[in-house]
Motif scaffolding. Structure first.
Motif, mmCIF file in Angstrom:
data_model
loop_
_atom_site.group_PDB
_atom_site.id
_atom_site.type_symbol
_atom_site.label_atom_id
_atom_site.label_comp_id
_atom_site.label_asym_id
_atom_site.label_seq_id
_atom_site.Cartn_x
_atom_site.Cartn_y
_atom_site.Cartn_z
ATOM 1 N N ALA A 125 0.833 -1.208 0.000
ATOM 2 C CA ALA A 125 0.000 0.000 0.000
ATOM 3 C C ALA A 125 0.868 1.258 0.000
ATOM 4 O O ALA A 125 0.553 2.242 -0.681
ATOM 5 C CB ALA A 125 -0.926 -0.015 1.220
ATOM 6 N N GLN A 126 1.955 1.239 0.758
ATOM 7 C CA GLN A 126 2.835 2.401 0.805
ATOM 8 C C GLN A 126 3.526 2.630 -0.535
ATOM 9 O O GLN A 126 3.718 3.773 -0.958
ATOM 10 C CB GLN A 126 3.860 2.227 1.924
ATOM 11 C CG GLN A 126 3.249 2.333 3.312
ATOM 12 C CD GLN A 126 4.218 1.932 4.411
ATOM 13 O OE1 GLN A 126 5.130 1.131 4.202
ATOM 14 N NE2 GLN A 126 4.032 2.471 5.605
ATOM 15 N N LEU A 127 3.889 1.550 -1.219
ATOM 16 C CA LEU A 127 4.497 1.698 -2.539
ATOM 17 C C LEU A 127 3.516 2.351 -3.511
ATOM 18 O O LEU A 127 3.897 3.232 -4.293
ATOM 19 C CB LEU A 127 4.941 0.341 -3.072
ATOM 20 C CG LEU A 127 6.202 -0.252 -2.450
ATOM 21 C CD1 LEU A 127 6.424 -1.674 -2.941
ATOM 22 C CD2 LEU A 127 7.425 0.612 -2.758
ATOM 23 N N HIS A 128 2.250 1.933 -3.472
ATOM 24 C CA HIS A 128 1.234 2.553 -4.332
ATOM 25 C C HIS A 128 1.180 4.061 -4.074
ATOM 26 O O HIS A 128 1.085 4.853 -5.027
ATOM 27 C CB HIS A 128 -0.137 1.928 -4.069
ATOM 28 C CG HIS A 128 -0.431 0.729 -4.911
ATOM 29 N ND1 HIS A 128 -0.670 0.810 -6.270
ATOM 30 C CD2 HIS A 128 -0.517 -0.588 -4.594
ATOM 31 C CE1 HIS A 128 -0.897 -0.393 -6.756
ATOM 32 N NE2 HIS A 128 -0.817 -1.270 -5.762
ATOM 33 N N ALA A 129 1.229 4.455 -2.806
ATOM 34 C CA ALA A 129 1.134 5.880 -2.470
ATOM 35 C C ALA A 129 2.402 6.639 -2.866
ATOM 36 O O ALA A 129 2.336 7.730 -3.441
ATOM 37 C CB ALA A 129 0.869 6.035 -0.975
ATOM 38 N N LEU A 130 3.562 6.063 -2.577
ATOM 39 C CA LEU A 130 4.823 6.763 -2.810
ATOM 40 C C LEU A 130 5.143 6.911 -4.287
ATOM 41 O O LEU A 130 5.668 7.951 -4.720
ATOM 42 C CB LEU A 130 5.967 6.030 -2.103
ATOM 43 C CG LEU A 130 5.986 6.115 -0.582
ATOM 44 C CD1 LEU A 130 6.998 5.139 -0.008
ATOM 45 C CD2 LEU A 130 6.314 7.537 -0.138
ATOM 46 N N ILE A 131 4.851 5.886 -5.069
ATOM 47 C CA ILE A 131 5.194 5.934 -6.486
ATOM 48 C C ILE A 131 4.451 7.062 -7.190
ATOM 49 O O ILE A 131 4.947 7.650 -8.156
ATOM 50 C CB ILE A 131 4.921 4.561 -7.138
ATOM 51 C CG1 ILE A 131 5.947 3.537 -6.636
ATOM 52 C CG2 ILE A 131 4.970 4.650 -8.663
ATOM 53 C CD1 ILE A 131 5.663 2.108 -7.037
ATOM 54 N N GLY A 132 3.264 7.408 -6.684
ATOM 55 C CA GLY A 132 2.521 8.524 -7.254
ATOM 56 C C GLY A 132 3.245 9.848 -7.140
ATOM 57 O O GLY A 132 2.953 10.787 -7.888
ATOM 58 N N TRP A 133 4.198 9.936 -6.210
ATOM 59 C CA TRP A 133 4.985 11.163 -6.028
ATOM 60 C C TRP A 133 6.281 11.127 -6.835
ATOM 61 O O TRP A 133 7.091 12.049 -6.737
ATOM 62 C CB TRP A 133 5.296 11.376 -4.553
ATOM 63 C CG TRP A 133 4.084 11.740 -3.762
ATOM 64 C CD1 TRP A 133 3.234 10.908 -3.091
ATOM 65 C CD2 TRP A 133 3.564 13.059 -3.564
ATOM 66 N NE1 TRP A 133 2.227 11.604 -2.492
ATOM 67 C CE2 TRP A 133 2.400 12.948 -2.755
ATOM 68 C CE3 TRP A 133 3.952 14.323 -3.984
ATOM 69 C CZ2 TRP A 133 1.642 14.041 -2.369
ATOM 70 C CZ3 TRP A 133 3.201 15.420 -3.597
ATOM 71 C CH2 TRP A 133 2.054 15.273 -2.804
ATOM 72 N N SER A 134 6.489 10.083 -7.605
ATOM 73 C CA SER A 134 7.671 9.947 -8.472
ATOM 74 C C SER A 134 8.970 10.192 -7.720
ATOM 75 O O SER A 134 9.719 11.121 -8.017
ATOM 76 C CB SER A 134 7.569 10.918 -9.659
ATOM 77 O OG SER A 134 6.427 10.664 -10.425
#
Length: 357
Positions: A125-134
């Motif tokens: 879940a954290q990867l999904h959120a963080l990747i959105g911030w590039s």
């Protein structure tokens, strides 16, 4: 009687600002153009010393903070390094975090931390959120992930963003999909068993972590058991109780002493905190360490050195992992080449809690 009607002008809503100092404010105070201020922020060496001094003074006077997000949109490059750590409050990872911060200091990159709490689902879940911030780079702990997390990390890596798995490395011919900076926990477990077997022990125990997804502790236990059995020793594997680790260590020692037949003479613990709890319980029971029971830990925490007897343990490269990860990703970002992994050394430290029988 004619009356003149005066039409009211259309209402205009005042434009609302965010109230923060802007690039224009800095340029006005420094008496330079906005382009000059922008150039100073991007490449200060291209600005004349006297002009740079005025801009620095203006920034200090106005309290201006550069908009990094806007800079990222303009350049396409993020200066954020995201790191997912099992527990940011745990002392064993604190030095790794410090090493990362030291390695990134004065490079323009900033560290963003997230705690997975040893949960693979939370990591996903954290990867999904963080990747959105590039992010400019991604650091994850360990090589065990959900299939979706592996897909996400693979997509990030394919896009040119460095991905590093820390605190772990593959063994037994296992292929690594991502760069790894860490050490072989199976080898550590084997060395712990050899140390105790070499001291003459033939009835051993390994007390594993209570956390189901603490795969590194489990691998040390598997290596410990395999090496001890290969040497002809008997091995018992126990799982520590959840909750306070010192209390769990006390409880595990009490459980081990309830085995009158072929009593265990040496025990290795998944971490120093469990081992220190066992040493405290041994002292209260009047059990003499190491003549009646040898105790071995993992982590080399300061508390273990202060115990009496001092705790034998394994010292992992905690800070070195952080510094090496920072160095590797910065080289990759600078060169555009793939990030290069590294296997770091660890040390087994024999103190007074283990000795020859």
């Amino acid at each position: 009687m004619n009356s003149r009607v005066t039409a009211e002008p259309p209402f205009r809503r005042a434009r609302r600002g965010h109230g923060r100092p802007t690039l224009h404010d800095v340029a006005r105070v420094a008496d330079v153009t906005r382009i000059t201020v922008s150039r100073y922020l991007r490449e200060p060496d291209l600005v004349a010393d006297e002009t740079a001094d005025r801009i620095r003074d203006a920034i200090a006077q106005t309290g201006y903070v550069p908009n990094r997000q806007a800079g990222q949109l303009a350049s396409g490059a993020s200066k954020m390094v995201a790191a997912l750590i099992p527990n940011v409050g745990h002392s064993i990872f604190a030095e790794t975090i410090q090493g990362l911060q030291e390695g990134l200091r004065n490079t323009g990159h900033e560290l963003l931390l997230a705690s997975t709490d040893y949960s693979l689902e939370r990591e996903e879940a954290q990867l999904h959120a963080l990747i959105g911030w590039s992010p400019g780079a991604l650091i994850v702990t360990g090589r065990h992930h959900t299939p979706e997390a592996i897909r996400l990390l693979g997509d990030v890596q394919a896009s040119g963003t460095p991905v590093i798995e820390i605190w772990d490395c593959s063994h037994d011919g296992e292929l690594a999909q991502f760069c790894q900076i860490g050490f072989d926990h199976d080898a550590v477990g084997r060395a712990m068993a050899r140390h105790l077997v070499d001291q003459g022990h033939r009835t051993l125990a390994y007390v594993d972590s209570s956390v189901a997804e603490d795969y590194r502790a489990h691998e040390r236990g598997e290596g410990f058991a395999a090496e001890a059995r290969a040497a002809g020793a008997r091995v018992t594997i126990l799982r520590a109780a959840a909750g306070d680790v010192f209390d769990a260590g006390r409880q595990m020692l009490a459980k081990l002493r309830q085995r009158p037949n072929k009593p265990i003479t040496a025990v290795a613990f998944a971490n120093d905190h469990l081992a220190c709890g066992a040493l405290m319980e041994a002292r209260e029971r009047g059990l003499v360490v190491p003549s009646e029971l040898s105790v071995l830990g993992f982590g080399d925490f300061p508390l273990g050195r202060q115990m009496r007897p001092a705790l034998s343990t394994v010292r992992p490269p905690r800070a070195e992992i952080g510094r090496a990860a920072a160095s590797a990703l910065l080289r990759s970002i600078s060169s555009g080449e793939d990030v290069v992994g590294e296997i770091l050394p660890w040390t087994l430290i024999a103190r007074d809690s283990t000795r020859s029988k």
